[in-house]
Design an enzyme around this catalytic site. Structure first.
Site, short mmCIF file in Angstrom:
data_model
loop_
_atom_site.label_atom_id
_atom_site.label_comp_id
_atom_site.label_asym_id
_atom_site.label_seq_id
_atom_site.Cartn_x
_atom_site.Cartn_y
_atom_site.Cartn_z
N GLU A 1 0.62 -1.24 -0.01
CA GLU A 1 -0.15 -0.13 0.10
C GLU A 1 0.78 1.67 0.14
OE1 GLU A 1 -1.99 0.04 3.40
OE2 GLU A 1 -2.82 2.50 3.40
N THR A 2 2.29 0.67 0.73
CA THR A 2 3.30 2.15 0.57
C THR A 2 4.23 1.85 0.12
OG1 THR A 2 1.49 3.01 2.96
CG2 THR A 2 3.82 3.78 2.56
#
Lengths: 368, 368
Positions: free
Chosen positions: A86-87
């Site tokens: 996600e990051t």
């Protein structure tokens, strides 16, 4: 010196909220204590009661092991990696830029990741600048990055003090440059030292002693090109003589890139000096300690397994990602070369490696 | 940090005489490697092939043991101790003098020992003065001590270079004060750095790099109140970039007594800084490493069991004596108090302790 990426100690610190009088008796963050050379998060042993237990790394299958990781694989399928997290946390120097020059393909790569909804975070151990000052550097290079996406170790020092409710009536003595002062000021802390002490000298006479402020409750040490004996003695007095005084290091990097022309002695020098006179080990808030990772995960509410750490250094960036339980990608656009990665003496193996972050674009294209 | 006086490692260094081209490949001295905090004699690991083997202290009965020594006994029979040894090694500060004042009864005690045919040697980790400069200090205090009886760590650095046939066409970069320069000059070595670099600053511009002398084959680091970033970077470049360049520390004392009014950050700061940027451990020639002890034993042809080390510090003086296999006497006229000696956390126990060296006189009288 023992160097191992796989031998770690788990450090649990009791998360007790406390009055100002008790601020130095506990800290409300859980860490992993990394015993990798001196680039470690360590305790101010007189202050904290660490509950240490011997432990060992767990790989993603959950199997504990003392053996070295599998050798890093060249990144072949960028989509698979991008979709699995996600990051992205990017180190800056050697990944986004080199000195004052942007690395090829960076803007397009960041745009692509944003378009896919990925969160981007930029982490640097350089403490000479504040978030705001880094924001200007990104802007100058034509990159659209907000202050909130930037985590420099100068900010980490102030954030760490906030995380332990460091009392506002205590002061911070700073060995370091302007970035630390700016972040402390933003966080509402009183400080002294910094560049102002750069020109001070000690004139010795019989019976002479240096006075120091007994309200100093923390000494923050970062890279400081105006380092001198005055600062060494002042910081040493605070740590040795003020009860409960913290010794916080922004980082212990051996070298740094002040100019592109050569490697310059880094924050590890200043920290080593204060460690040498106090015989205390600092609490490191920068990479490879997991303070910033924990802070990011808490702030954004993300699972660390949903993060990919991208960096050009094995013993700071990749270790930082591994200590935090993240996926790791080494880029060869900075200080680490492929022979260094593949040297049999290197025990730090990222999950993947590639030449530069813009390989994300070509590897996506190739995979289509 | 692990602190133990009883856990030691035996280090054997092949005693091969060598050509100038090979000087950095071997050193002709046998050491004991002491793993006591950082006050240790350590290797420049890239250079020497140490043959390390785990070992443990042997007490005088020859029984190996990992347990702590017997608790120190108060000195009751001075004659017995005096008769059992040939040589007394005295630490200076806290034993002979305090700052600029002689400790009570010292001249008479030294006279008595000389009259009994004992050899007297004075050893100090302070590297700011040369032997000659120390000789003047003894003279000023009314003590009749010759230069040959004085072993300061400044002298030890030069003596160490001689012991390894450090080539005369190589240069020494000095981080430290005048004493080291004077001893290097007397030993016939070329040097640079020292006080001359105290005022130098680095003005950074893009592309700027610091040039350094490729003929520097050793960096000697001692206490330096004019320490600055220029010296850190110069020493770091020599150690990191000149093949085989040695990293020698006069001592790693955390604090020192620049004035009587307070403890000042010591040589451990400067050494810690260079260690932090080079990620190398220095070879320490001062206490508690055994270089000076070995040197003395070889020079005077004395057995170490015939030596009594007298000092006021546990982790330098007493450890130095114990590492060398000597008898040890702690005097309480300096930094160590009786409660500190008897604290259960203290694992360094001398054979005997007494208030001051002139107790030799009263304890002789009492025993008659």
């Amino acid at each position: 010196m023992l160097r191992s990426s796989t031998l770690t100690q788990s450090v649990t610190v009791t998360a007790v909220r406390h009055s100002h009088r008790q601020w130095f008796q506990s800290i409300p963050v859980n860490y992993r204590f990394c015993d990798a050379g001196r680039n470690s998060l360590s305790s101010n042993s007189a202050i904290f009661t660490w509950k240490r237990k011997a432990s060992y790394n767990r790989n993603r299958s959950g199997m504990g092991t003392f053996t070295t990781r599998a050798l890093a694989q060249p990144l072949k399928n960028a989509d698979e990696l991008i979709d699995s997290v996600e990051t992205f946390i990017f180190d800056c120097d050697g990944v986004i830029w080199k000195g004052d020059s942007l690395i090829e393909g960076v803007p397009e790569t960041l745009d692509m990741l944003r378009s896919k909804g990925k969160r981007l975070v930029f982490v640097t151990n350089n403490s000479t600048k504040s978030r705001k000052q880094y924001g200007k550097k990104f802007e100058t290079l034509g990159l659209d990055v907000s202050e909130e996406e930037i985590f420099a170790s100068s900010f980490a020092a102030a954030a760490y003090l906030k995380s332990i409710d460091f009392p506002k009536d205590k002061k911070v003595y700073v060995i370091g440059e302007d970035g630390i002062l700016k972040e402390l000021e933003l966080a509402g802390y009183q400080y002294l030292g910094g560049p102002e002490d750069g020109g001070k000298k000690i004139e010795l006479k019989p019976g002479f002693l240096m006075e120091h402020d007994e309200d100093v409750g923390a000494v923050v040490v970062g890279f400081d090109r105006y380092f001198n004996y005055y600062k060494i003695q002042y910081g040493t007095l605070c740590i040795r003589e003020n009860p409960g005084c913290l010794f916080i290091a922004t980082n212990r990097d051996a070298v740094t890139h002040l100019t592109d022309a050569q490697e310059w002695a880094g924050g590890g020098s200043m920290v080593g000096a204060i460690s040498g006179s106090t015989q205390r080990e600092p609490l490191v808030v920068g990479k490879p300690s997991t303070f910033m990772m924990d802070y990011l995960a808490n702030k954004f509410g993300i699972s660390k397994s949903q993060i990919c750490m991208v960096g050009d250094r094995l013993d700071t960036d990749i270790l930082f990602g591994q200590n935090g339980g993240c996926k790791t990608l080494l880029v060869l656009s900075g200080v680490t070369t492929l022979p260094m990665l593949q040297n049999p003496n290197n025990s730090i193996q990222p999950d993947f490696y590639t030449n530069k972050i813009s390989d994300f674009l070509s590897l996506k294209a190739a995979a289509v």
